[in-house]
Motif scaffolding. Structure first.
Motif, PDB file in Angstrom:
ATOM      1  N   GLY A  16       5.569   1.516   5.459  1.00  0.00           N
ATOM      2  CA  GLY A  16       4.521   1.492   4.447  1.00  0.00           C
ATOM      3  C   GLY A  16       3.203   0.928   4.939  1.00  0.00           C
ATOM      4  O   GLY A  16       2.209   0.952   4.215  1.00  0.00           O
TER       5      GLY A  16
ATOM      6  N   LYS B  92      11.325   8.610  -4.619  1.00  0.00           N
ATOM      7  CA  LYS B  92      10.987   9.741  -3.764  1.00  0.00           C
ATOM      8  C   LYS B  92      10.758  11.019  -4.568  1.00  0.00           C
ATOM      9  O   LYS B  92      10.188  11.966  -4.085  1.00  0.00           O
TER      10      LYS B  92
ATOM     11  N   PHE C  81       6.040   5.805   8.052  1.00  0.00           N
ATOM     12  CA  PHE C  81       7.139   6.147   7.152  1.00  0.00           C
ATOM     13  C   PHE C  81       8.511   6.143   7.802  1.00  0.00           C
ATOM     14  O   PHE C  81       9.521   6.292   7.118  1.00  0.00           O
TER      15      PHE C  81
END
Length: 166
Positions: free
Chosen positions: A136, A165, A69
């Motif tokens: 990702g 998000k 991430f």
């Protein structure tokens, strides 16, 4: 009505997670190895050293399904004397792949857990992974067995759902 036969409920039945990326990573904690699986069937193998729960202020690497991430070329640890962590890619609440200054830790790579929690790698190996794995990228960490497996979605797959998000 039985939809599945007894044979279908074998120990090989797994939950499949699909990725639209060109590669994904399997961290084999029991082997102290990282495998990079490519869409074209190629597999790269890298020796690593995972978290050793017996060190002071450390945690053992844990199994699970995660994703990279954040990617930071040079990160200073806020917990361990500002240690320089090169090509840092956290995937599990701040636990991530990286290398350190020097090569003194190389002797433990592929042999035993020796970090405070992160996944230590050789400089050239983690630099390559850093370049090849976009944000990702899935990371499946296990100790020899996982109830999940990862497969590649069709090459041009586009998810119709827009995630935020929130």
């Amino acid at each position: 009505i039985n939809i599945l036969s007894e044979r279908d409920l074998s120990s090989g039945l797994k939950d499949t997670v699909y990725t639209d990326k060109d590669c994904w990573l399997e961290l084999r904690i029991d082997q102290q190895m990282l495998y990079q699986y490519w869409r074209d069937g190629k597999v790269n193998k890298y020796p690593v050293s995972t978290g050793n729960k017996y060190l002071s202020r450390s945690i053992e690497s844990r199994p699970g399904l995660f994703a990279i991430f954040v990617k930071v070329e040079r990160h200073e640890s806020s917990q361990y004397n500002n240690a320089e962590m090169w090509h840092f890619m956290p995937f599990n609440m701040g636990i991530g792949f990286h290398s350190l200054n020097g090569t003194g830790y190389y002797g433990n790579l592929g042999v035993r857990p020796s970090s405070h929690g992160c996944i230590r790698m050789r400089h050239e190996d983690v630099k390559k992974i850093f370049k090849e794995c976009p944000l990702g990228t899935l990371v499946l960490a296990n100790k020899g067995y996982s109830a999940r497996t990862i497969a590649f979605a069709p090459k041009d797959y586009k998810n119709p759902v827009d995630f935020t998000k929130d």
